[in-house]
Design an enzyme around this catalytic site. Structure first.
Site, short mmCIF file in Angstrom:
data_model
loop_
_atom_site.label_atom_id
_atom_site.label_comp_id
_atom_site.label_asym_id
_atom_site.label_seq_id
_atom_site.Cartn_x
_atom_site.Cartn_y
_atom_site.Cartn_z
N SER A 67 0.79 -1.23 0.00
CA SER A 67 0.00 0.00 0.00
C SER A 67 0.83 1.28 0.00
CB SER A 67 -0.94 -0.05 1.20
OG SER A 67 -1.93 0.92 1.10
N GLY A 505 0.71 -0.23 12.80
CA GLY A 505 0.55 -1.64 12.46
C GLY A 505 1.00 -1.92 11.04
C1 G16 Z 1 -3.54 0.65 6.37
C2 G16 Z 1 -4.91 0.42 6.95
C3 G16 Z 1 -5.50 1.74 7.40
C4 G16 Z 1 -4.56 2.43 8.37
C5 G16 Z 1 -3.16 2.54 7.76
C6 G16 Z 1 -2.13 3.05 8.75
O1 G16 Z 1 -3.64 1.47 5.25
O2 G16 Z 1 -5.73 -0.20 5.98
O3 G16 Z 1 -6.75 1.48 7.99
O4 G16 Z 1 -5.02 3.70 8.68
O5 G16 Z 1 -2.72 1.27 7.33
O6 G16 Z 1 -2.08 2.16 9.85
P1 G16 Z 1 -0.98 2.26 10.96
O7 G16 Z 1 -1.08 3.64 11.53
O8 G16 Z 1 -1.33 1.18 11.93
O9 G16 Z 1 0.35 2.07 10.29
P2 G16 Z 1 -2.88 1.14 3.91
O10 G16 Z 1 -3.40 2.14 2.94
O11 G16 Z 1 -1.41 1.29 4.21
O12 G16 Z 1 -3.25 -0.28 3.61
#
Ligand code: G16
Length: 549
Positions: A67, A505
């Protein structure tokens, strides 16, 4: 109980040895440096197979992507039958399986899952998978396919696609021929469904004279949005920029939704003018943010909170105009939502707002409690979900005036243009464009709904982010003990101050969010808290937050 061929498992598993690393299914699946992921992806193929068998052969999705992360990273997200993220209890199984040290442990864990979850191995398993543009994708697809061979899953390769296109296809495949049929399970079916609904939404309205400049973060959104343009015809004029998917070092670099949101500026090198409107996707096209330049050149961001406000406002008005006020509308946010947006939703739109932990899986689940649930993370990740009863009401409503007929027609088209399975940058872009066209609004008019409180998001690299434990929708730290008290003491010194700290995460960092009355106070608050986190128990291992030196 049926069993499986352990020799086959051993032979395949030997091709994908586990490195000396501990894995965890994070906010959106497994995500880390691609060279560590081979065994994880192989085992994710086994988990997807078991999940499908458990659900009587329902199709499960596997998306290979990291992503918004840079190209050396990759990952896998597993998708449940209605296109939603993998159920929480199975995330734990995926984590345990990914950490089995030996083939024997792996076989034993598969046996444990089969017996404790009552999985009938004679049932068929069907999986569909896709990947983004990262060069590591090919090798990881090979590992995934080996995972499917362990328990004989039937698999379909959708090639290079956006994450939301895979979620869409999963739901289509599982609902085909049922009253809940979601659409054609192909990318063409996806383009046609969204484009047809968009054309209904903008029918009879003059198009904006300005161009939409679309930054695709040099990711999969570029070729895929280009592919959708013929389906949209002259209903929307878009100029795509940052579309280099050949040089992988450019992926998400100085561009894309994450960069624009966190840096609070346009993509590097993009000259903005006050006549045009701008939007950015992230690397797998599941996030969207808008922005524009004011007459004096000031950068103005319209993030996920602003998109939620726009969508909620439009839907609430349509529901009223359609005479179906019994359909409840609610909004779901996370702790990152700007305080001004929550205030606007509650006080101006009179809409209930819930706050849940970060991660689309949490927001989606909460949004399903409403008839129409609008959910967006401030980072631009979100969508709208319609309950079966809301859809029934919308599709059976009878008009008693021309105005009601229009509102009902628009609501029906909205439920089609919106990808209800997951946050989808293409679908969200069409939603925003439809509302702006309906209202004949510029981004500046949209922006006038409320003024964001100044805010700042800082990343802190620490030795072990797993020691940071949160409660209260991630707004409070309970571990390391004492850190929250220290944060509270600093926040108290700032007018309108709010700050929280949580482990990411998806990246190996701890995130610090801060809001305060002014830009300078916000920055000072953010960097003081970041410095505190860095210093706490000497955990800081990356660069010290610069501004706090
Ligand atoms: C993913 C999740 C999102 C989240 C983002 C950041 O996004 O699908 O819901 O907001 O990670 O998460 P964290 O703050 O835990 O790193 P993506 O677009 O990277 O798949």
């Amino acid at each position: 109980m049926a069993t499986f061929n352990v020799d086959n498992l051993n032979a395949l598993s030997d091709l994908h040895p586990k490195p000396d690393t501990t894995f965890a299914y994070g906010t959106a699946g497994f995500r880390m440096k691609a060279n560590l992921l081979d065994s994880v992806i192989f085992r994710a193929g086994i988990v997807a197979t078991l999940r499908s068998k458990k659900l009587d052969g329902k199709v499960i999705g596997c998306m290979i992507t990291a992503s918004h992360n840079a190209a050396p990273d990759n990952g896998v997200k597993l998708v449940d039958p209605m296109g939603e993220m993998l159920e929480g209890s199975w995330e734990a199984h995926a984590t345990t399986m990914s950490n089995c040290e030996t083939n024997e442990q792996l076989a034993a864990y598969i046996h444990t899952m089969v017996s404790t979850l009552n999985i009938d191995l004679t049932k068929p398993a069907r999986v569909v998978f896709g990947r983004d543009t990262r060069p590591s994708g090919d090798a990881l697809v090979a590992a995934l396919k080996d995972g499917f061979k362990v328990l004989d899953a039937e698999s379909t390769d959708m090639g290079i696609i956006t994450t939301p296109q895979l979620h869409y296809a999963v739901r289509c495949l599982n609902t085909q021929g049922t009253p809940e049929a979601y659409g054609e399970p192909t990318v063409e079916g996806y383009y046609k469904k969204l484009a047809d609904a968009f054309k209904v939404l903008v029918e009879g309205k003059p198009r904006s004279s300005s161009t939409l400049i679309l930054d695709c973060a040099n990711g999969v959104g570029a070729p895929k949005f280009q592919e959708m343009l013929p389906f949209l015809g002259d209903s929307l004029a878009v100029k795509i920029v940052n579309d280099d998917i050949v040089d992988d070092t450019k992926l998400n670099l100085n561009s894309g939704a994450d960069y624009v949101k966190t840096q609070q500026r346009g993509p590097l090198g993009l000259k903005m003018n006050s006549q045009d409107r701008y939007a950015s996707f992230d690397g797998d096209a599941d996030r969207l943010v808008y922005y524009y330049a004011d007459e004096d050149g000031t950068f103005k961001l319209l993030d996920g909170d602003k998109i939620a406000g726009l969508a909620a406002m439009f839907i609430i008005e349509l529901v009223k105009a359609a005479g179906i006020d019994n359909v409840s509308v609610g909004v779901v946010q996370t702790a990152y939502a700007n305080g001004a947006s929550t205030q606007y939703l509650r006080s101006n739109l009179n809409v209930p707002v819930s706050c849940v932990p970060t991660g689309v899986k949490h927001l989606h689940h909460e949004a399903m409690k409403y008839d129409v649930g609008v959910y967006f993370e401030a980072n631009g990740h979100g969508t709208v979900v319609f309950s079966p009863s809301a859809l029934k009401t919308i599709y059976t409503a009878e008009e008693s005036s021309p105005a009601q007929a229009v509102a009902i027609r628009l609501l029906r088209a909205l439920s089609e243009v919106i990808n209800q399975t997951v946050g989808d940058a293409f679908s969200d872009l069409l939603l925003v464009e439809a509302i702006l066209t309906q209202r004949q609004w510029t981004p500046k008019i949209w922006d006038q709904a409320y003024t964001d409180l100044p805010n700042r998001l800082v990343k802190v690299v620490v030795q072990d982010r797993s020691i940071f434990k949160t409660v209260d929708a991630e707004r409070k730290l309970v571990e390391p003990v004492g850190l929250q008290d220290a944060i509270d003491a600093i926040v108290l010194k700032f007018r309108g101050g709010r700050s929280f700290v949580r482990p990411s995460g998806t990246e190996d960092v701890v995130r610090v969010y801060a809001e305060a009355a002014t830009r300078s106070e916000t920055d000072e608050l953010a960097y003081r808290i970041a410095g505190l986190v860095f210093n706490f128990n000497s955990n800081g291992s990356g660069p010290r937050p610069r501004e706090f030196l």
